[in-house]
Design a protein around this motif. Structure first.
Motif, PDB file in Angstrom:
ATOM      1  N   ILE A 283       7.648  -8.994  -4.231  1.00  0.00           N
ATOM      2  CA  ILE A 283       7.525  -7.576  -3.890  1.00  0.00           C
ATOM      3  C   ILE A 283       6.343  -7.362  -2.957  1.00  0.00           C
ATOM      4  CG2 ILE A 283       6.954  -5.297  -4.834  1.00  0.00           C
ATOM      5  CD1 ILE A 283       8.618  -6.022  -7.284  1.00  0.00           C
ATOM      6  N   GLU A 284       5.234  -8.066  -3.221  1.00  0.00           N
ATOM      7  CA  GLU A 284       4.052  -7.935  -2.368  1.00  0.00           C
ATOM      8  C   GLU A 284       4.321  -8.430  -0.952  1.00  0.00           C
ATOM      9  OE1 GLU A 284       1.159 -10.122  -4.522  1.00  0.00           O
ATOM     10  OE2 GLU A 284       0.608  -8.451  -5.837  1.00  0.00           O
TER      11      GLU A 284
ATOM     12  N   PRO B 142       6.746   1.051   0.936  1.00  0.00           N
ATOM     13  CA  PRO B 142       5.536   1.878   0.803  1.00  0.00           C
ATOM     14  C   PRO B 142       4.664   1.349  -0.344  1.00  0.00           C
ATOM     15  CG  PRO B 142       7.505   3.240   0.960  1.00  0.00           C
ATOM     16  CD  PRO B 142       7.975   1.837   0.771  1.00  0.00           C
ATOM     17  N   ASN B 143       3.355   1.433  -0.182  1.00  0.00           N
ATOM     18  CA  ASN B 143       2.435   0.943  -1.215  1.00  0.00           C
ATOM     19  C   ASN B 143       2.684   1.597  -2.569  1.00  0.00           C
ATOM     20  OD1 ASN B 143       1.134  -0.781   0.544  1.00  0.00           O
ATOM     21  ND2 ASN B 143      -0.427   0.731   1.113  1.00  0.00           N
TER      22      ASN B 143
ATOM     23  N   LEU C 105       5.516   2.666  -3.786  1.00  0.00           N
ATOM     24  CA  LEU C 105       6.719   2.124  -4.404  1.00  0.00           C
ATOM     25  C   LEU C 105       6.488   0.698  -4.910  1.00  0.00           C
ATOM     26  CD1 LEU C 105       9.694   2.260  -5.140  1.00  0.00           C
ATOM     27  CD2 LEU C 105      10.258   1.604  -2.786  1.00  0.00           C
ATOM     28  N   SER C 106       5.848  -0.129  -4.106  1.00  0.00           N
ATOM     29  CA  SER C 106       5.603  -1.512  -4.516  1.00  0.00           C
ATOM     30  C   SER C 106       4.695  -1.567  -5.744  1.00  0.00           C
ATOM     31  CB  SER C 106       4.984  -2.305  -3.365  1.00  0.00           C
ATOM     32  OG  SER C 106       3.753  -1.751  -2.954  1.00  0.00           O
ATOM     33  N   THR C 107       3.704  -0.689  -5.783  1.00  0.00           N
ATOM     34  CA  THR C 107       2.806  -0.631  -6.945  1.00  0.00           C
ATOM     35  C   THR C 107       3.570  -0.239  -8.200  1.00  0.00           C
ATOM     36  OG1 THR C 107       0.922  -0.023  -5.549  1.00  0.00           O
ATOM     37  CG2 THR C 107       0.740   0.451  -7.902  1.00  0.00           C
ATOM     38  N   LYS C 108       4.483   0.719  -8.060  1.00  0.00           N
ATOM     39  CA  LYS C 108       5.279   1.164  -9.199  1.00  0.00           C
ATOM     40  C   LYS C 108       6.195   0.053  -9.698  1.00  0.00           C
ATOM     41  CE  LYS C 108       8.411   4.851 -10.704  1.00  0.00           C
ATOM     42  NZ  LYS C 108       9.115   6.098 -10.312  1.00  0.00           N
TER      43      LYS C 108
END
Length: 235
Positions: free
Chosen positions: A207-208, A214-215, A217-220
């Motif tokens: 994912i990273e 978007p940051n 979304l990836s963080t979630k």
């Protein structure tokens, strides 16, 4: 490799040590390069965060990690001095209370004796709440080294670090047998997945790598994966 002291796995090891009421801890491995120093430093930082006066002792003569910033001797009584070292971890410039490796050959030979090792640990525990020892690998039995077996037998508990996918089963069994023969209290094994990451870690890493996400979304997504109980059980 720097391991954050608030890492979930470090937290689990810390809680286990708390349950065992372990004041002196030896961290070792079968072979060198399995991650002993990283674990020792992370656990030292975690104990400091918990409010413990914690001393990190470097007895890994083959791969030392601490260097003294200063040397101060505070006399307690006549003919009685207690050395205090301020040591610097070379990996990330974190300053910790520590003892770098002994450089005097006489001191090395003294620490090779189990009785002397126990006496030193007892002395350290009069000034600190916890003592964590970064020990050499069990396979490194050399004249100019301090045997990990001696260190382990002198501590309340011992943790073995295992490099997944690299450490041979026969080597590991021989290392455990060596500790048991020296009456060391093995309280756990920590697997280093550097070369054998779990499914959860692989998904987070992929994912990273998706730079177009978007940051937010990836963080979630990463948070959802880390909190997934099923993925936590899959290696």
């Amino acid at each position: 490799m720097k391991i954050p002291p608030c890492n979930m796995e470090i937290e689990q090891v810390f809680l286990q040590l708390e349950q065992q009421e372990c004041r002196s801890l030896c961290i070792t491995s079968t072979n060198s390069g399995e991650g002993v120093t990283s674990l020792a430093q992370a656990l030292t930082e975690r104990h400091l965060l918990a409010g413990y006066r914690t001393l990190l002792v470097d007895l890994n003569l083959q791969n030392p990690s601490l260097t003294a910033l200063s040397f101060i001797t505070e006399p307690q009584e006549e003919k009685d001095t207690r050395p205090h070292y301020l040591a610097l971890t070379l990996q990330d410039n974190v300053v910790l209370s520590g003892l770098p490796i002994p450089t005097d050959k006489a001191d090395m030979m003294e620490l090779r004796q189990p009785k002397n090792m126990k006496n030193h640990i007892t002395q350290w525990l009069t000034e600190f709440d916890k003592v964590i020892i970064d020990s050499s690998a069990l396979s490194q039995l050399q004249v100019d080294s301090i045997p990990a077996q001696t260190v382990a037998a002198s501590c309340d508990g011992t943790i073995m670090v295992i490099l997944s996918g690299q450490t041979l089963q026969t080597e590991f069994k021989a290392a455990v047998e060596s500790l048991e023969n020296n009456k060391a209290n093995i309280i756990g094994h920590v697997f280093n997945d550097k070369y054998h990451p779990s499914l959860k870690n692989e998904l987070c890493r992929e994912i990273e790598r998706l730079r177009f996400l978007p940051n937010r979304l990836s963080t979630k997504l990463i948070s959802m994966i880390n909190n997934n109980r099923f993925l936590s059980t899959v290696v």
